[in-house]
Design a protein around this motif. Sequence first.
Motif, PDB file in Angstrom:
ATOM      1  N   ILE A 104     -33.556  15.495 -37.282  1.00 55.88           N
ATOM      2  CA  ILE A 104     -33.894  16.181 -36.036  1.00 55.88           C
ATOM      3  C   ILE A 104     -35.406  16.152 -35.815  1.00 55.88           C
ATOM      4  CG2 ILE A 104     -33.953  18.450 -34.922  1.00 55.88           C
ATOM      5  CD1 ILE A 104     -31.158  18.938 -35.996  1.00 55.88           C
ATOM      6  N   VAL A 105     -36.160  16.378 -36.880  1.00 61.23           N
ATOM      7  CA  VAL A 105     -37.626  16.287 -36.778  1.00 61.23           C
ATOM      8  C   VAL A 105     -38.015  14.888 -36.300  1.00 61.23           C
ATOM      9  CG1 VAL A 105     -39.803  16.354 -38.058  1.00 61.23           C
ATOM     10  CG2 VAL A 105     -38.010  18.034 -38.556  1.00 61.23           C
ATOM     11  N   THR A 106     -37.360  13.874 -36.828  1.00 56.99           N
ATOM     12  CA  THR A 106     -37.651  12.491 -36.437  1.00 56.99           C
ATOM     13  C   THR A 106     -37.350  12.263 -34.956  1.00 56.99           C
ATOM     14  OG1 THR A 106     -37.195  11.681 -38.670  1.00 56.99           O
ATOM     15  CG2 THR A 106     -37.085  10.069 -36.888  1.00 56.99           C
ATOM     16  N   LYS A 107     -36.217  12.814 -34.465  1.00 58.83           N
ATOM     17  CA  LYS A 107     -35.869  12.676 -33.056  1.00 58.83           C
ATOM     18  C   LYS A 107     -36.889  13.368 -32.158  1.00 58.83           C
ATOM     19  CE  LYS A 107     -30.833  12.053 -33.260  1.00 58.83           C
ATOM     20  NZ  LYS A 107     -29.529  12.576 -32.792  1.00 58.83           N
ATOM     21  N   LEU A 108     -37.306  14.568 -32.549  1.00 57.41           N
ATOM     22  CA  LEU A 108     -38.296  15.297 -31.752  1.00 57.41           C
ATOM     23  C   LEU A 108     -39.634  14.572 -31.755  1.00 57.41           C
ATOM     24  CD1 LEU A 108     -37.516  18.976 -32.811  1.00 57.41           C
ATOM     25  CD2 LEU A 108     -37.193  17.980 -30.535  1.00 57.41           C
ATOM     26  N   ASN A 109     -40.032  14.057 -32.902  1.00 62.22           N
ATOM     27  CA  ASN A 109     -41.288  13.308 -32.981  1.00 62.22           C
ATOM     28  C   ASN A 109     -41.242  12.087 -32.072  1.00 62.22           C
ATOM     29  OD1 ASN A 109     -42.690  10.775 -34.500  1.00 62.22           O
ATOM     30  ND2 ASN A 109     -43.962  12.613 -34.658  1.00 62.22           N
ATOM     31  N   ALA A 110     -40.116  11.348 -32.116  1.00 60.91           N
ATOM     32  CA  ALA A 110     -39.996  10.143 -31.293  1.00 60.91           C
ATOM     33  C   ALA A 110     -40.078  10.469 -29.805  1.00 60.91           C
ATOM     34  CB  ALA A 110     -38.677   9.430 -31.605  1.00 60.91           C
ATOM     35  N   ALA A 111     -39.450  11.589 -29.399  1.00 60.79           N
ATOM     36  CA  ALA A 111     -39.493  11.991 -27.994  1.00 60.79           C
ATOM     37  C   ALA A 111     -40.903  12.401 -27.573  1.00 60.79           C
ATOM     38  CB  ALA A 111     -38.519  13.142 -27.755  1.00 60.79           C
ATOM     39  N   ALA A 112     -41.599  13.099 -28.463  1.00 64.51           N
ATOM     40  CA  ALA A 112     -42.971  13.515 -28.159  1.00 64.51           C
ATOM     41  C   ALA A 112     -43.904  12.317 -28.075  1.00 64.51           C
ATOM     42  CB  ALA A 112     -43.463  14.500 -29.215  1.00 64.51           C
ATOM     43  N   VAL A 113     -43.755  11.376 -28.999  1.00 65.50           N
ATOM     44  CA  VAL A 113     -44.594  10.170 -28.994  1.00 65.50           C
ATOM     45  C   VAL A 113     -44.342   9.356 -27.727  1.00 65.50           C
ATOM     46  CG1 VAL A 113     -45.018   7.959 -30.141  1.00 65.50           C
ATOM     47  CG2 VAL A 113     -44.820  10.053 -31.499  1.00 65.50           C
ATOM     48  N   GLU A 114     -43.080   9.252 -27.340  1.00 66.08           N
ATOM     49  CA  GLU A 114     -42.752   8.537 -26.107  1.00 66.08           C
ATOM     50  C   GLU A 114     -43.399   9.207 -24.903  1.00 66.08           C
ATOM     51  OE1 GLU A 114     -38.705   7.312 -23.659  1.00 66.08           O
ATOM     52  OE2 GLU A 114     -38.636   7.387 -25.857  1.00 66.08           O
ATOM     53  N   ALA A 115     -43.389  10.537 -24.897  1.00 67.41           N
ATOM     54  CA  ALA A 115     -44.022  11.278 -23.804  1.00 67.41           C
ATOM     55  C   ALA A 115     -45.528  11.038 -23.774  1.00 67.41           C
ATOM     56  CB  ALA A 115     -43.730  12.775 -23.954  1.00 67.41           C
ATOM     57  N   LEU A 116     -46.162  11.091 -24.936  1.00 69.58           N
ATOM     58  CA  LEU A 116     -47.612  10.930 -25.002  1.00 69.58           C
ATOM     59  C   LEU A 116     -48.056   9.514 -24.648  1.00 69.58           C
ATOM     60  CD1 LEU A 116     -48.245  13.020 -28.228  1.00 69.58           C
ATOM     61  CD2 LEU A 116     -48.930  13.636 -25.901  1.00 69.58           C
TER      62      LEU A 116
END
Length: 323
Positions: free
Chosen positions: A261-273
């Motif tokens: 889940i941490v990995t999914k959230l990180n990927a979504a945040a990186v995509e946003a940034l």
Amino acid sequence: MKKAVWAGLIGILALAGSARADDYPSHPITIIVPFAAGGPSDAMARVLAERMRVSLGQPFVIENVTGAGGSIGVGRAVHSPPDGYTISFGHLGTHVANGAVYKLNYDLVADLEPVVLLPSNPMIVVSKNAVPATSLKELLEWLKSRPSPPTAGTAGAGSGSHIAGVYFESVSGVKLQYVPYRGTAPALNDLIAGQIDLIVDQTSNSINQVRAGTIRAYAITDDKRLASAPGIPTADEAGLKGFNMTLWSGLWVPKGTPKEIVTKLNAAAVEALNDPGVKKQLESQGLEMTPKDQLTPEALGARQKAEIAKWWPIIKAANIKVD
């Protein structure tokens, strides 16, 4: 027999955790912002949340939980279920300084899992327009000439604006009287109205009012001028050597949140940034984007620990303490 039962239970729990991670997210996600709506933390969280919604397919709810320099909101996140549906938004003040200021019922490092290091925000020295100074040198002279300490707005004891003010005092020799608010957004409103004298504020919070001419800016605490505000000198250029401070932000989740889940959230945040529209919005607020090689949970964890080692001795030497 008992060993077999326990082994079975453990296996079932592991499979359940895996299933939750595979199904994540299946309903809305809450980001707890520990300051008032309309402030710089709130603004960044909302920009990121809207883009992360696209990646994860679920809406994000921003919950503003104010008080005690942000420590109440962080505590709410810490004590939430570790299932990825509650995210803690915070920065240098909430996830570093507060550990040296408040008697917390949680550990800022041990009880949280880092997700991503967010853009950083140099501080900016701003005053009400009634202050007669037009340069940082003149401002320091005016502040020192006051018969009583000038008033400085903060988002509460231990907040970024408070720590920046204390740092400003130590470098300049000025003494300030702090006025705590539930965020720098309401503090800025009072600065515009002339109710307080100054704020050492996050650039993203004040820059639009500086552009509008409702408050006056003197210097930023970065080692270079902002591309979005090239007319404002750095503190070094303005004559206050050594007044350098960056207020970085981040996302955390409660300890024990599944790694997937941490990995999914990180990927979504990186995509946003990395989204050009998001970058444009954040950079226009004076924020500096995180280098791509630092967009990892490990980078945020390392930054948090390094900043604790740097700032806790400074805060304790200044005797900033709230029970």
